[in-house]
Design a protein around this motif. Structure first.
Motif, PDB file in Angstrom:
ATOM      1  N   PRO A  76      -5.742 -22.436  52.963  1.00 51.65           N
ATOM      2  CA  PRO A  76      -5.579 -23.997  52.247  1.00 51.65           C
ATOM      3  C   PRO A  76      -6.820 -24.208  51.100  1.00 51.65           C
ATOM      4  O   PRO A  76      -6.640 -25.005  50.108  1.00 51.65           O
ATOM      5  CB  PRO A  76      -5.622 -24.860  53.323  1.00 51.65           C
ATOM      6  N   THR A  77      -7.884 -23.415  51.379  1.00 48.38           N
ATOM      7  CA  THR A  77      -9.007 -23.742  50.709  1.00 48.38           C
ATOM      8  C   THR A  77      -9.794 -22.433  50.194  1.00 48.38           C
ATOM      9  O   THR A  77     -10.970 -21.786  50.787  1.00 48.38           O
ATOM     10  CB  THR A  77     -10.201 -24.540  51.568  1.00 48.38           C
ATOM     11  N   PRO A  78      -8.883 -21.798  49.449  1.00 49.71           N
ATOM     12  CA  PRO A  78      -9.723 -20.377  49.142  1.00 49.71           C
ATOM     13  C   PRO A  78     -11.072 -20.589  48.351  1.00 49.71           C
ATOM     14  O   PRO A  78     -11.466 -21.370  48.106  1.00 49.71           O
ATOM     15  CB  PRO A  78      -8.904 -19.921  47.774  1.00 49.71           C
ATOM     16  N   ILE A 106      -7.236 -26.624  62.452  1.00 49.45           N
ATOM     17  CA  ILE A 106      -7.240 -28.169  62.713  1.00 49.45           C
ATOM     18  C   ILE A 106      -8.479 -28.877  61.882  1.00 49.45           C
ATOM     19  O   ILE A 106      -8.465 -29.934  61.675  1.00 49.45           O
ATOM     20  CB  ILE A 106      -7.387 -28.562  63.966  1.00 49.45           C
ATOM     21  N   VAL A 107      -9.180 -27.792  61.429  1.00 48.73           N
ATOM     22  CA  VAL A 107     -10.379 -28.347  60.411  1.00 48.73           C
ATOM     23  C   VAL A 107     -10.399 -27.328  59.399  1.00 48.73           C
ATOM     24  O   VAL A 107     -10.725 -26.174  59.524  1.00 48.73           O
ATOM     25  CB  VAL A 107     -11.793 -28.489  61.106  1.00 48.73           C
ATOM     26  N   ARG A 108     -10.009 -27.648  58.155  1.00 44.47           N
ATOM     27  CA  ARG A 108     -10.301 -26.756  56.911  1.00 44.47           C
ATOM     28  C   ARG A 108     -11.628 -26.415  56.746  1.00 44.47           C
ATOM     29  O   ARG A 108     -12.522 -27.277  57.190  1.00 44.47           O
ATOM     30  CB  ARG A 108      -9.481 -27.427  55.695  1.00 44.47           C
ATOM     31  N   LYS A 109     -11.979 -25.644  55.750  1.00 40.16           N
ATOM     32  CA  LYS A 109     -13.368 -25.255  55.560  1.00 40.16           C
ATOM     33  C   LYS A 109     -14.072 -26.359  55.136  1.00 40.16           C
ATOM     34  O   LYS A 109     -13.755 -27.311  54.259  1.00 40.16           O
ATOM     35  CB  LYS A 109     -13.210 -24.178  54.063  1.00 40.16           C
ATOM     36  N   THR A 110     -15.299 -26.575  55.684  1.00 38.02           N
ATOM     37  CA  THR A 110     -16.171 -27.471  55.441  1.00 38.02           C
ATOM     38  C   THR A 110     -17.455 -26.704  55.048  1.00 38.02           C
ATOM     39  O   THR A 110     -17.729 -25.251  55.375  1.00 38.02           O
ATOM     40  CB  THR A 110     -16.619 -28.401  56.591  1.00 38.02           C
ATOM     41  N   ALA A 111     -18.314 -27.114  54.434  1.00 33.55           N
ATOM     42  CA  ALA A 111     -19.615 -26.488  53.884  1.00 33.55           C
ATOM     43  C   ALA A 111     -20.865 -27.376  54.037  1.00 33.55           C
ATOM     44  O   ALA A 111     -20.632 -28.600  53.846  1.00 33.55           O
ATOM     45  CB  ALA A 111     -19.499 -26.178  52.407  1.00 33.55           C
ATOM     46  N   VAL A 115     -23.555 -22.625  54.934  1.00 34.54           N
ATOM     47  CA  VAL A 115     -22.659 -22.177  56.140  1.00 34.54           C
ATOM     48  C   VAL A 115     -21.243 -22.960  55.890  1.00 34.54           C
ATOM     49  O   VAL A 115     -21.167 -24.082  55.630  1.00 34.54           O
ATOM     50  CB  VAL A 115     -23.435 -22.851  57.529  1.00 34.54           C
ATOM     51  N   THR A 116     -20.418 -22.243  55.983  1.00 33.84           N
ATOM     52  CA  THR A 116     -18.948 -22.568  55.671  1.00 33.84           C
ATOM     53  C   THR A 116     -18.479 -22.507  57.448  1.00 33.84           C
ATOM     54  O   THR A 116     -18.630 -21.530  57.957  1.00 33.84           O
ATOM     55  CB  THR A 116     -18.051 -21.727  54.889  1.00 33.84           C
ATOM     56  N   VAL A 117     -17.610 -23.724  57.601  1.00 33.70           N
ATOM     57  CA  VAL A 117     -16.777 -23.708  58.991  1.00 33.70           C
ATOM     58  C   VAL A 117     -15.549 -24.122  59.013  1.00 33.70           C
ATOM     59  O   VAL A 117     -15.343 -24.890  58.127  1.00 33.70           O
ATOM     60  CB  VAL A 117     -17.687 -24.601  59.983  1.00 33.70           C
ATOM     61  N   ALA A 118     -14.845 -23.168  59.713  1.00 35.79           N
ATOM     62  CA  ALA A 118     -13.262 -23.945  59.800  1.00 35.79           C
ATOM     63  C   ALA A 118     -13.108 -23.697  61.116  1.00 35.79           C
ATOM     64  O   ALA A 118     -13.489 -22.784  62.035  1.00 35.79           O
ATOM     65  CB  ALA A 118     -12.325 -22.935  59.017  1.00 35.79           C
ATOM     66  N   ILE A 119     -11.769 -24.427  61.850  1.00 35.40           N
ATOM     67  CA  ILE A 119     -11.753 -24.320  63.059  1.00 35.40           C
ATOM     68  C   ILE A 119     -10.084 -24.372  63.521  1.00 35.40           C
ATOM     69  O   ILE A 119      -9.164 -25.135  62.743  1.00 35.40           O
ATOM     70  CB  ILE A 119     -12.055 -25.866  63.824  1.00 35.40           C
ATOM     71  N   ASP A 136     -16.337 -32.032  53.241  1.00 34.14           N
ATOM     72  CA  ASP A 136     -17.436 -31.576  52.589  1.00 34.14           C
ATOM     73  C   ASP A 136     -18.588 -32.380  52.965  1.00 34.14           C
ATOM     74  O   ASP A 136     -18.520 -33.575  52.755  1.00 34.14           O
ATOM     75  CB  ASP A 136     -17.099 -31.472  51.143  1.00 34.14           C
ATOM     76  N   THR A 137     -19.467 -31.767  53.709  1.00 37.83           N
ATOM     77  CA  THR A 137     -20.709 -32.521  54.005  1.00 37.83           C
ATOM     78  C   THR A 137     -21.883 -31.829  53.429  1.00 37.83           C
ATOM     79  O   THR A 137     -23.084 -32.087  53.769  1.00 37.83           O
ATOM     80  CB  THR A 137     -20.960 -32.235  55.565  1.00 37.83           C
TER      81      THR A 137
END
Length: 138
Positions: A76-78, A106-111, A115-119, A136-137
């Motif tokens: 979803p978020t290349p 359940i959580v797309r890429k956040t930055a 640090v990038t995180v997906a769950i 996006d934080t």
């Protein structure tokens, strides 16, 4: 119940505290004790901050090769940065999905600060209110 796989991408020498802040932000209403594993690209397997974070929270670190990550399609978020530096479409989203066979994000890429995180979770796990949208934080 441990049902979350957390995919993480990070810059070289990112601290455990930065990784923790990024994961905490992505978890939303979920708790750290729901994390079954952390997943990342194999070249990050010896990253000190990632190892310290996993030790601190008593979670395993699963690593995946570029070939395994390339096999995950329709992200979803290349990531332009991952494509440019690593030759793959992303790190956190495909790693989270690979660590949860048959699962869903359940959580797309956040930055957050490098640090990038997906769950991801298994399809039969309970849904969360924070499900599905990229946060996006930065």
């Amino acid at each position: 119940m441990k049902h979350l796989s957390v995919g993480i991408g990070c810059k070289l020498n990112t601290s455990a505290d930065h990784i923790e802040a990024a994961v905490r932000g992505a978890l939303g209403a979920h708790a750290f004790d729901e994390i079954a594993c952390i997943a990342t690209l194999d070249i990050k397997a010896r990253e000190p901050g990632l190892i310290e974070f996993c030790t601190r929270h008593a979670v395993s670190l699963q690593v995946f090769s570029r070939a395994e990550i390339e096999a995950v399609s329709d992200l979803p978020t290349p990531s332009d940065a991952a494509r440019r530096h690593l030759g793959i479409e992303g790190v956190c989203e495909p790693c989270a999905l690979l660590a949860t066979p048959g699962g869903r994000l359940i959580v797309r890429k956040t930055a957050w600060q490098g640090v990038t995180v997906a769950i991801a979770t298994s399809l039969d796990a309970p849904a969360s209110e924070s499900e599905s949208t990229s946060r996006d934080t930065l």
